[in-house]
Design an enzyme around this catalytic site. Structure first.
Site, mmCIF file in Angstrom:
data_model
loop_
_atom_site.group_PDB
_atom_site.id
_atom_site.type_symbol
_atom_site.label_atom_id
_atom_site.label_comp_id
_atom_site.label_asym_id
_atom_site.label_seq_id
_atom_site.Cartn_x
_atom_site.Cartn_y
_atom_site.Cartn_z
ATOM 1 N N LYS A 107 0.970 4.071 -2.983
ATOM 2 C CA LYS A 107 0.548 5.465 -2.798
ATOM 3 C C LYS A 107 1.713 6.440 -3.007
ATOM 4 C CE LYS A 107 -3.855 4.672 -1.949
ATOM 5 N NZ LYS A 107 -4.908 5.130 -2.883
ATOM 6 N N TYR A 160 0.846 -1.208 0.000
ATOM 7 C CA TYR A 160 0.000 0.000 0.000
ATOM 8 C C TYR A 160 0.875 1.250 0.000
ATOM 9 C CZ TYR A 160 -3.933 3.057 1.302
ATOM 10 O OH TYR A 160 -4.902 4.041 1.326
HETATM 11 N N1 LIG Z 1 -10.646 5.270 4.252
HETATM 12 C C1 LIG Z 1 -9.456 5.710 4.610
HETATM 13 O O1 LIG Z 1 -9.147 5.815 5.802
HETATM 14 C C2 LIG Z 1 -8.458 6.102 3.547
HETATM 15 C C3 LIG Z 1 -7.310 6.791 3.948
HETATM 16 C C4 LIG Z 1 -6.396 7.202 3.001
HETATM 17 C C5 LIG Z 1 -6.623 6.937 1.668
HETATM 18 N N2 LIG Z 1 -7.727 6.251 1.292
HETATM 19 C C6 LIG Z 1 -7.920 6.017 -0.141
HETATM 20 O O2 LIG Z 1 -9.156 6.563 -0.535
HETATM 21 C C7 LIG Z 1 -9.642 5.866 -1.682
HETATM 22 C C8 LIG Z 1 -11.107 5.516 -1.472
HETATM 23 O O3 LIG Z 1 -11.198 4.617 -0.391
HETATM 24 P P1 LIG Z 1 -12.460 4.485 0.555
HETATM 25 O O4 LIG Z 1 -11.928 4.560 1.934
HETATM 26 O O5 LIG Z 1 -13.559 5.389 0.155
HETATM 27 O O6 LIG Z 1 -12.808 2.947 0.279
HETATM 28 P P2 LIG Z 1 -14.134 2.127 -0.008
HETATM 29 O O7 LIG Z 1 -13.717 0.702 0.093
HETATM 30 O O8 LIG Z 1 -15.263 2.596 0.829
HETATM 31 O O9 LIG Z 1 -14.446 2.477 -1.529
HETATM 32 C C9 LIG Z 1 -13.565 2.101 -2.565
HETATM 33 C C10 LIG Z 1 -14.367 1.682 -3.780
HETATM 34 O O10 LIG Z 1 -13.413 1.288 -4.795
HETATM 35 C C11 LIG Z 1 -13.943 0.165 -5.463
HETATM 36 N N3 LIG Z 1 -12.871 -0.593 -6.103
HETATM 37 C C12 LIG Z 1 -11.997 -1.451 -5.509
HETATM 38 N N4 LIG Z 1 -11.213 -2.000 -6.433
HETATM 39 C C13 LIG Z 1 -11.586 -1.480 -7.630
HETATM 40 C C14 LIG Z 1 -11.159 -1.671 -8.961
HETATM 41 N N5 LIG Z 1 -10.194 -2.543 -9.242
HETATM 42 N N6 LIG Z 1 -11.742 -0.953 -9.947
HETATM 43 C C15 LIG Z 1 -12.758 -0.088 -9.667
HETATM 44 N N7 LIG Z 1 -13.226 0.107 -8.427
HETATM 45 C C16 LIG Z 1 -12.638 -0.569 -7.421
HETATM 46 C C17 LIG Z 1 -14.642 -0.631 -4.378
HETATM 47 O O11 LIG Z 1 -15.602 -1.533 -4.940
HETATM 48 C C18 LIG Z 1 -15.263 0.467 -3.529
HETATM 49 O O12 LIG Z 1 -16.603 0.724 -3.919
HETATM 50 C C19 LIG Z 1 -8.710 4.667 -1.847
HETATM 51 O O13 LIG Z 1 -7.798 4.935 -2.900
HETATM 52 C C20 LIG Z 1 -7.988 4.574 -0.528
HETATM 53 O O14 LIG Z 1 -6.715 3.991 -0.642
HETATM 54 C C21 LIG Z 1 -8.654 5.809 2.205
#
Ligand SMILES: NC(=O)c1ccc[n+]([C@@H]2O[C@H](COP(=O)([O-])OP(=O)(O)OC[C@H]3O[C@@H](n4cnc5c(N)ncnc54)[C@H](O)[C@@H]3O)[C@@H](O)[C@H]2O)c1
Length: 247
Positions: A154, A150
Site C-alpha cells: 500500500k 500489505y
Molecule cells: N475493508 C477494509 O477495512 C479496508 C481497509 C483499507 C483498505 N482496504 C482496501 O480496499 C480494497 C477493497 O477491499 P474490500 O475491503 O472491499 O475487500 P473485499 O474482499 O470485500 O473485496 C475485494 C474484491 O477484490 C477481488 N479480488 C481479489 N483479488 C483479485 C485479483 N487478483 N484480481 C481481481 N479481483 C480480485 C475479490 O474477489 C473481492 O471481490 C482493497 O484494496 C483493500 O486493501 C480495505
C-alpha cells in the site's frame, strides 16, 4: 443529470465490498462501468444495464490488457479505480514467506502497475484525458496497520499514485489520486486465516469502539475523487477512516 454521465469506468475488485458499492454508485451517476473481479460468481449479482461484468485477475497482465481493451471497444476509458486487494495475515517480516509476499504484492501492487501502465497509454491519447483512483489503505500511510507485505504494497501504491500524478497531471490531463480507508465492513477478512498476533499492534488488539465505515462511505469518497468536483485535486491521498488514525 448524473455526475458521471457518458463516462466509461473500470472498477477492479468490483464483486464485493467497496468495489461493488463503487461500481453501483458510478452506474447510478450515469457511467458505464466495467466491473472486474477475479471471482466471476460475485459478478453474477449485478443486474444493471450500465454495469458490464468482466472476470479478470489484476495480477495477470494479459487479463488486465483484455479489460482495458474492453473499454477501448466501448469507445474510451475515462476512469480507472484500482480497488482489488488482499490481506497478508498480519505477518511480520521475520515470519513472512515468499508465497505470501509474492501473492500480496502481485495483487496489491503489480496489479495496479499493470492497469495504470495500460490505462495511461489510452488516457494520454484522449482529448479528455482520464482519472485514476487507487484504493490504498491507512496501511499505506503508517507502519502498524497491516502485516509487512500489505504495508509495503500500500505504501508502494501511494508512490505509484504520486508518480503518475506528477508526470501526467501537471496539465490536468490525467488526474491520479488515492483513498486510504481505515476499517470498513467488507468481505476482506475472509482472505485472512491464522492471524500472526505479533504483527497486530496493541491498539488493534483492543479492537473496541474503533470507527468502522461502510462500503458506501468509501464509494461516495470515490465518486468525489473521480468526478469534476475534484478537478483540481491531483496526487492527493484522502484518508477515509472515521478518525481512526488520530486516536
Ligand atoms: N475493508 C477494509 O477495512 C479496508 C481497509 C483499507 C483498505 N482496504 C482496501 O480496499 C480494497 C477493497 O477491499 P474490500 O475491503 O472491499 O475487500 P473485499 O474482499 O470485500 O473485496 C475485494 C474484491 O477484490 C477481488 N479480488 C481479489 N483479488 C483479485 C485479483 N487478483 N484480481 C481481481 N479481483 C480480485 C475479490 O474477489 C473481492 O471481490 C482493497 O484494496 C483493500 O486493501 C480495505
Amino acid at each position: 443529470m448524473g455526475k458521471l454521465d457518458g463516462k466509461i469506468a473500470i472498477v477492479t475488485g468490483a464483486g464485493s465490498g467497496m468495489g461493488k458499492a463503487t461500481a453501483e454508485l458510478f452506474a447510478k451517476e450515469g457511467a458505464t462501468v466495467i466491473a472486474s473481479d477475479i471471482n466471476s460468481d460475485r459478478l453474477a449479482d449485478f443486474k444493471n444495464d450500465h454495469i458490464i461484468p468482466f472476470a479478470s485477475n489484476v495480477a495477470d497482465e494479459k487479463e488486465v490488457q483484455a479489460m482495458i481493451d474492453k473499454a477501448k471497444e466501448l469507445g474510451h476509458l475515462d476512469i480507472l479505480v484500482n480497488n482489488a486487494g488482499i490481506m497478508d495475515n498480519f505477518k511480520t517480516v521475520d515470519h513472512l514467506d515468499d508465497e505470501t509476499w509474492n501473492r500480496v504484492l502481485g495483487v496489491n501492487l503489480n496489479g495496479p502497475f499493470y492497469t495504470c501502465r495500460a490505462a495511461v497509454k489510452v488516457m494520454k491519447e484522449q482529448p479528455a484525458g482520464g482519472v485514476i483512483l487507487n484504493i490504498a489503505s491507512i496501511g499505506g500511510l503508517f507502519g502498524g496497520c497491516g502485516g509487512c507485505a500489505y504495508t509495503v504494497s500500500k505504501h508502494g501504491l501511494i508512490g505509484l499514485t504520486k508518480n503518475i500524478a506528477a508526470v501526467y497531471g501537471y496539465n490536468g490531463k490525467i488526474r491520479t489520486n488515492a483513498i486510504s480507508p481505515g476499517g470498513v465492513a467488507t468481505n476482506i477478512m475472509d482472505t485472512i486465516s491464522e492471524i500472526d498476533q505479533e504483527g497486530v499492534k496493541p491498539q488493534q488488539r483492543l479492537g473496541e469502539n474503533l470507527p468502522i465505515g461502510t462500503s458506501e462511505d468509501i464509494a461516495q469518497a470515490a465518486l468525489f475523487m473521480v468526478s469534476d468536483e475534484s478537478k483540481f485535486v491531483n496526487g492527493a491521498v484522502l484518508t477515509a477512516d472515521g478518525g481512526l488514525t488520530d486516536l
